[in-house]
Motif scaffolding. Structure first.
Motif, PDB file in Angstrom:
ATOM      1  N   ARG A  96       0.827  -1.207   0.000  1.00 53.31           N
ATOM      2  CA  ARG A  96       0.000   0.000   0.000  1.00 53.31           C
ATOM      3  C   ARG A  96       0.855   1.249   0.000  1.00 53.31           C
ATOM      4  O   ARG A  96       0.565   2.218  -0.712  1.00 53.31           O
ATOM      5  CB  ARG A  96      -0.932   0.004   1.222  1.00 53.31           C
ATOM      6  N   ARG A  97       1.939   1.247   0.772  1.00 53.44           N
ATOM      7  CA  ARG A  97       2.799   2.427   0.812  1.00 53.44           C
ATOM      8  C   ARG A  97       3.488   2.650  -0.528  1.00 53.44           C
ATOM      9  O   ARG A  97       3.636   3.787  -0.976  1.00 53.44           O
ATOM     10  CB  ARG A  97       3.835   2.292   1.926  1.00 53.44           C
ATOM     11  N   ASP A 100       0.883   4.127  -2.824  1.00 48.78           N
ATOM     12  CA  ASP A 100       0.630   5.529  -2.461  1.00 48.78           C
ATOM     13  C   ASP A 100       1.740   6.442  -2.977  1.00 48.78           C
ATOM     14  O   ASP A 100       1.479   7.553  -3.477  1.00 48.78           O
ATOM     15  CB  ASP A 100       0.513   5.670  -0.932  1.00 48.78           C
TER      16      ASP A 100
END
Length: 456
Positions: A96-97, A100
């Motif tokens: 997810r990071r 992002d």
């Protein structure tokens, strides 16, 4: 041609050894370079296609995770565009990071199936091949995967394209003679009939594979039915090789439909263990029997279990009557006990059913039960053919082409004017073109890719 760059996580949510975040588009290298730092210090922009570098995912100098960057330069990539795949540790947080950071670096979050849609738009896949991508992901059995992979390789597309090209040559000859009658002579009608007939034969050959194709792709449901205590739940457990259902001497133990899946003959089969068929004053059991009847109505195949150590009862006869005219296997259970029922007692009522004697107590006859079920499910076809039509959309398009081609032949054989043939030829060609996407509407294309997962 696309002008924006997209990114998405391409591996399933959850924990795993690795996870992949994909970036594709005109700025894929620049976007990835803002996030990934190679240990060698060399930039992604200079990395050769189809090579991998080790490095880190960084957020303003802070190391987020170690990663591998694989570069694919367009047009030699899945999408046909410049693409980077960042392989991180497979936990939800690093994935997810990383995503992002890519979005902050200038990428847009990809929509469902957008990578494959770009592959279609850039000529890397046709529409039938694109559908095969999702079919391979969702395959329920080895046979289903084999059908999907053959379609992904373009086997179906080549057959349909060849038929359509042949049809377009007929259409061109007819239209030239009707549009320019003074300059182009009318083509030979017997030859037109022969060419059109060849295309129709090919369409019919493809349609003949549709029933088995649906089975390989979707699997089938099989309701195990019969009166209480004949061995339905024992049969389910035996087929699963697992004690999934509770088995007791108390009649009516099963009150609801229990669903489990097995693979037989390369086909995924959903087994539905049902409540025993009988009249009951018990409210819960009565509801269970109602659900049994509903499961029987919806099932592709019925497996009727009888207790061969007792004569036929009214409930047995009811189950056999409901199986009349349906694909069915009848299991004469408890073959280890004194027999009151034989196969002839069943075949007189269900002449087309597969009848097998077995004993769930000893395991005798179980391989024969499995073979009978596979035979009924596959109708003797134990392996996918070289080309297997497996999607309802393809069946609808082929059926539309067949109807138009039959109209063409009727007009040609009836010695009607050739200008009456042209429209039906165009309709048939349009239907065949829908399969590969040459004539598919934008709505159909959008609907197909909307069914994909994000990241594919």
């Amino acid at each position: 041609m696309t002008t924006d760059t997209i990114a998405a996580i391409s591996t399933p949510i959850g924990e795993g050894g690795i996870g992949i975040v994909r970036v594709s588009g005109p700025d894929a290298f620049a976007v990835a370079a803002r996030v990934f730092r190679a240990k060698s210090g060399r930039p992604i922009s200079g990395q050769r296609s189809h090579t991998v570098r080790f490095g880190t995912i960084a957020d303003e100098g802070e190391e987020v995770d170690q990663a591998l960057a694989t570069v694919f330069r367009g047009p030699n990539s899945y999408t046909g565009e410049d693409t980077v795949e960042l392989s991180t540790h497979g936990g939800p947080v690093p994935l997810r990071r990383t995503l992002d950071l890519l979005l902050r670096a200038g990428a847009r979050l990809a929509g469902p199936g957008e990578f494959t849609q770009r592959a279609f738009m850039n000529g890397k896949l046709d529409l039938a091949q694109a559908e095969a991508v999702i079919d391979s992901i969702r395959a329920k059995s080895d046979a289903g995967l084999k059908v999907a992979i053959r379609q992904l390789e373009g086997v179906l597309s080549r057959r349909v394209t060849a038929a359509r090209d042949s049809l377009l040559s007929v259409c061109a000859a007819v239209e030239a003679s009707t549009d320019f009658p003074d300059e182009v002579p009318e083509p030979d009608r017997p030859q037109l009939i022969l060419q059109t007939g060849h295309v129709l034969d090919e369409v019919n050959r493809l349609l003949a594979t549709a029933d088995s194709g649906r089975v390989y792709r979707e699997g089938v449901s099989c309701a195990i039915v019969g009166r209480p205590n004949v061995g339905k739940s024992s049969l389910l457990n035996a087929l699963l090789r697992d004690a999934r259902a509770i088995v007791t001497e108390v009649p009516g133990t099963t009150r609801d439909v229990i669903e489990e899946s097995v693979t037989l003959g390369g086909v995924a089969i959903r087994l539905l263990d049902t409540a025993g068929l009988r009249d009951s004053e018990d409210t819960v059991e009565r509801i269970g029997v109602e659900r049994t009847h509903a499961a029987m109505a919806d099932a592709d195949v019925l497996m009727v279990v009888l207790d061969a150590s007792t004569p036929l009862t009214r409930e047995d006869e009811q189950a056999l009557d409901e199986a009349r005219g349906r694909p069915a296997v009848v299991v004469l259970n408890k073959s280890d006990l004194r027999q009151f029922l034989v196969g002839a007692d069943v075949t007189v009522r269900l002449p087309h059913a597969e009848v097998v004697s077995a004993s769930m107590a000893t395991g005798a006859g179980l391989p024969e039960v499995e073979m009978a079920l596979a035979k009924v499910v596959l109708d003797g076809k134990m392996a996918p053919q070289d080309v297997t039509v497996s999607r309802a959309r393809h069946v609808a398009s082929l059926s539309g082409a067949r109807n138009a081609l039959e109209a063409v032949l009727a007009t040609l054989r009836g010695d009607w004017p050739l200008d009456l043939v042209a429209q039906d030829l165009q309709i048939a060609a349009r239907h065949l073109g829908e399969i590969g996407g040459q004539t598919a509407s934008e709505r159909i294309i959008q609907e197909i890719f909307a069914r994909f997962c994000v990241g594919k």
